[in-house]
Design an enzyme around this catalytic site. Structure first.
Site, mmCIF file in Angstrom:
data_model
loop_
_atom_site.group_PDB
_atom_site.id
_atom_site.type_symbol
_atom_site.label_atom_id
_atom_site.label_comp_id
_atom_site.label_asym_id
_atom_site.label_seq_id
_atom_site.Cartn_x
_atom_site.Cartn_y
_atom_site.Cartn_z
ATOM 1 N N GLY A 214 -6.928 -22.532 11.448
ATOM 2 C CA GLY A 214 -7.683 -23.098 10.325
ATOM 3 C C GLY A 214 -7.973 -22.059 9.258
ATOM 4 N N GLU B 11 11.046 2.961 5.829
ATOM 5 C CA GLU B 11 10.801 1.530 6.040
ATOM 6 C C GLU B 11 11.880 1.021 6.990
ATOM 7 O OE1 GLU B 11 8.559 -1.113 5.187
ATOM 8 O OE2 GLU B 11 9.985 -2.043 6.568
ATOM 9 N N HIS C 77 -13.812 -25.871 -24.392
ATOM 10 C CA HIS C 77 -13.801 -27.310 -24.166
ATOM 11 C C HIS C 77 -12.512 -27.944 -24.660
ATOM 12 C CE1 HIS C 77 -15.634 -31.221 -23.561
ATOM 13 N NE2 HIS C 77 -15.217 -31.578 -24.756
ATOM 14 N N GLY D 39 0.818 -1.209 0.000
ATOM 15 C CA GLY D 39 0.000 0.000 0.000
ATOM 16 C C GLY D 39 0.852 1.259 0.000
HETATM 17 P P1 NDP Z 1 -7.237 -15.969 9.660
HETATM 18 O O1 NDP Z 1 -7.934 -14.930 10.439
HETATM 19 O O2 NDP Z 1 -7.652 -16.262 8.265
HETATM 20 O O3 NDP Z 1 -7.282 -17.349 10.464
HETATM 21 C C1 NDP Z 1 -6.864 -17.440 11.795
HETATM 22 C C2 NDP Z 1 -7.141 -18.841 12.271
HETATM 23 O O4 NDP Z 1 -6.599 -19.036 13.559
HETATM 24 C C3 NDP Z 1 -8.633 -19.136 12.345
HETATM 25 O O5 NDP Z 1 -8.817 -20.469 11.971
HETATM 26 C C4 NDP Z 1 -8.921 -18.899 13.830
HETATM 27 O O6 NDP Z 1 -9.995 -19.672 14.291
HETATM 28 C C5 NDP Z 1 -7.644 -19.408 14.452
HETATM 29 N N1 NDP Z 1 -7.358 -18.777 15.744
HETATM 30 C C6 NDP Z 1 -7.410 -17.458 16.046
HETATM 31 N N2 NDP Z 1 -7.046 -17.259 17.319
HETATM 32 C C7 NDP Z 1 -6.775 -18.469 17.846
HETATM 33 C C8 NDP Z 1 -6.359 -18.915 19.114
HETATM 34 N N3 NDP Z 1 -6.132 -18.053 20.110
HETATM 35 N N4 NDP Z 1 -6.171 -20.229 19.299
HETATM 36 C C9 NDP Z 1 -6.391 -21.107 18.302
HETATM 37 N N5 NDP Z 1 -6.782 -20.745 17.072
HETATM 38 C C10 NDP Z 1 -6.976 -19.444 16.836
HETATM 39 O O7 NDP Z 1 -5.708 -15.554 9.752
HETATM 40 P P2 NDP Z 1 -4.420 -16.028 8.991
HETATM 41 O O8 NDP Z 1 -3.340 -15.836 9.993
HETATM 42 O O9 NDP Z 1 -4.571 -17.352 8.357
HETATM 43 O O10 NDP Z 1 -4.305 -14.962 7.833
HETATM 44 C C11 NDP Z 1 -4.405 -13.565 8.123
HETATM 45 C C12 NDP Z 1 -4.932 -12.817 6.939
HETATM 46 O O11 NDP Z 1 -3.922 -12.730 5.958
HETATM 47 C C13 NDP Z 1 -6.105 -13.491 6.222
HETATM 48 O O12 NDP Z 1 -7.328 -13.222 6.814
HETATM 49 C C14 NDP Z 1 -5.989 -12.907 4.857
HETATM 50 O O13 NDP Z 1 -6.641 -11.664 4.858
HETATM 51 C C15 NDP Z 1 -4.500 -12.725 4.677
HETATM 52 N N6 NDP Z 1 -3.929 -13.824 3.866
HETATM 53 C C16 NDP Z 1 -4.368 -14.029 2.594
HETATM 54 C C17 NDP Z 1 -3.853 -15.049 1.827
HETATM 55 C C18 NDP Z 1 -4.338 -15.259 0.436
HETATM 56 O O14 NDP Z 1 -4.976 -14.353 -0.108
HETATM 57 N N7 NDP Z 1 -4.113 -16.422 -0.174
HETATM 58 C C19 NDP Z 1 -2.818 -15.943 2.334
HETATM 59 C C20 NDP Z 1 -2.447 -15.659 3.677
HETATM 60 C C21 NDP Z 1 -2.989 -14.642 4.400
HETATM 61 P P3 NDP Z 1 -11.520 -19.174 14.184
HETATM 62 O O15 NDP Z 1 -11.958 -19.459 12.776
HETATM 63 O O16 NDP Z 1 -12.217 -20.034 15.192
HETATM 64 O O17 NDP Z 1 -11.531 -17.734 14.537
#
Ligand code: NDP
Length: 458
Positions: free
Chosen positions: A176, A36, A435, A16
């Site tokens: 997850g 940075e 196709h 950004g």
């Molecule tokens: P997410 O928010 O997608 O996922 C976090 C995961 O961790 C969820 O499954 C959540 O569970 C779990 N969680 C959160 N807190 C705890 C805890 N205290 N204990 C156990 N489990 C927990 O975050 P990510 O870190 O995977 O990614 C961050 C962001 O980065 C994404 O939302 C996305 O915007 C971006 N990103 C995009 C990508 C792409 O476009 N391909 C690739 C990587 C990142 P619950 O569902 O229960 O909340």
């Protein structure tokens, strides 16, 4: 804008910030400084999308080799050498970092390799002790992995994975979401024995339920022990490994424990609160639709604002800010119908509403297909792909498109154009198929698979 050292000072050299600086300086002639504290390019280039995607490519090779054998090739046993990959990755990231730097310099941006904080609404103080004044300041400091408090042992995050000297033999991935699912499969593809804990019922919360189920199934089929409804109860470092106690009391040891439990904005220690800039509950800098904070000279874009945390969104926000403030071309970043992809094997591509979201809003028809794609079916592999269109039963507009398939990221980019244009199901239908492809199924689904809230005629 005499009287200030700069017209714009950007804090943060990620997606950004770099876009805003380049457009403001290169296209609109503003005098721009950018600070940075780490490597130029930010999360996406240095410790996110780019190195992740290269690891995705590396981790997909074993599947391609198996397929090659099933297509009749004789392929000797293959072995992955992490140091060879790491060296190539390091030089690619160095090349990209230099390209980012070069792009800024040729646009006329002055780069300061230092941490910057805000002293007042128009003054930035660098860690070097220097101060600069600017008519406008843009905060583009991104985000960082967030860890639950009180973990009993050191763990890795996505930041460190790219820096490992060697791959672990066993790894536990906690979470997850995007990052957990992508890294679990990357590591498994590279030969690591992976266990994944997810605290909820089903991974990838927020995505379409059918798509989530198929990805979970594929994760398990790729050899990962995916345990849902499971979390870490305790972590104890024991020599080179970590003893993990699960919430159900069972114990196991892992060479590496990787937490991918979300990301939080990098808004601390910048001096924002003292200037009256409010932070949200996750520490996000609160901005309006123009990315402007409560202090008129200070704007913020990207993950630090915790709107949609994706690189292309940060780029749009940075570009819109620069055009608006320096180019006399006011426009806002559009956060509606942003497509995204999870780079698992197969990939998950999505745009618009899920079936559950859409059916909670009104009558919808679902067109869905799941099939074995030609390429792997020929080789006798059981892989399945899924395509789903969520259609407004009244207007016939396609509200959502969900694809689980190899290259779904590429497919959803194109489907997103149609969805963004407001295409109806009939627009999809009158588009002739290409196709034989997988994506042709998007334009050949004739029958309604399910309907929600639709009153049957007659
Ligand atoms: P997410 O928010 O997608 O996922 C976090 C995961 O961790 C969820 O499954 C959540 O569970 C779990 N969680 C959160 N807190 C705890 C805890 N205290 N204990 C156990 N489990 C927990 O975050 P990510 O870190 O995977 O990614 C961050 C962001 O980065 C994404 O939302 C996305 O915007 C971006 N990103 C995009 C990508 C792409 O476009 N391909 C690739 C990587 C990142 P619950 O569902 O229960 O909340």
């Amino acid at each position: 804008m005499a009287g200030f050292d700069y017209d714009l000072f950007v804090i943060g050299g990620g997606s950004g910030g770099v876009r805003a600086a380049r457009i403001a300086a290169g296209e609109h002639g503003a005098r721009v400084g950018l600070a940075e504290e780490s490597r130029m390019g930010g999360t996406c280039v240095i410790r996110g999308c780019v190195p992740k995607k290269l690891m995705v490519f590396a981790s997909a090779v074993p599947d391609a080799l198996v397929l090659g054998r099933d297509y009749g090739w004789t392929i000797p046993a293959a072995r992955f050498d992490w140091p060879t990959f790491r060296a190539r990755l390091d030089s690619e990231l160095a090349r990209l970092e230099a390209a980012y730097r070069g792009g800024l310099e040729s646009a006329g941006v002055t780069i300061h390799d230092a941490r910057a904080t805000l002293a007042d609404p128009h003054t930035v103080r660098l860690a070097t002790g220097e101060t600069f004044t600017a008519k406008h300041v843009l905060i583009a400091t991104g985000g960082r992995p967030s860890l639950p408090a009180g973990l009993g042992a050191p763990v890795l995050t996505s930041n460190e994975i790219f820096l490992l000297d060697r791959l672990p033999e066993t790894a536990l991935v906690v979470g997850g979401g995007f990052i957990a699912c992508e890294f679990a499969q990357i590591l498994a593809g590279l030969g690591v024995r992976v266990t994944q804990f997810y605290r909820g019922e089903q991974i990838l919360r927020g995505f379409d339920d059918d798509a989530r189920a198929i990805v979970a199934d594929a994760i398990r089929k790729s050899g990962i022990e995916l345990l849902t409804g499971t979390d870490v109860a305790a972590l104890v470092q024991e020599g080179a490994s970590t003893r993990v106690t699960r919430t159900d009391g069972q114990e196991a040891r892992f060479d590496a424990v990787i937490y991918a439990t979300g990301r939080i904005p990098n808004s601390g220690g910048l001096g924002l609160e003292a200037l009256g800039i409010a932070l949200g509950p996750r520490g996000e800098v609160l901005v309006d639709g123009w990315s402007q904070t409560a202090v008129p000279s200070i704007f913020a874009v990207g993950d630090v604002t915790d709107r949609i945390n994706l690189t292309p969104v940060a780029i749009r926000e940075g570009h819109a800010f620069a055009d608006t403030v320096f180019g006399a071309r006011p426009h806002r970043a559009d956060h509606d119908l942003v497509a995204s992809a999870v780079f698992t094997r197969p990939e998950l591509g999505a745009v618009g509403l899920t079936e559950a979201e859409a059916s909670a809003r009104g009558p919808v028809e679902i067109y869905q297909t799941a099939f074995r794609p030609m390429k792997t079916a020929f080789a006798g592999h059981p892989d399945r792909v899924m395509m789903k269109l969520v259609v407004d039963a009244g207007s016939r507009v396609v509200l959502g498109c969900h694809i689980v398939a190899p290259e779904a990221g590429e497919m959803i980019q194109l489907a997103a154009i149609a969805v963004k244009m407001g295409a109806t199901k009939e627009d999809f239908d009158r588009t002739c198929a290409v196709h034989p492809t997988m994506a042709e199924e998007l334009v050949t689904m004739r029958k309604v698979t399910r309907a929600h809230g639709v009153v049957a005629k007659g």
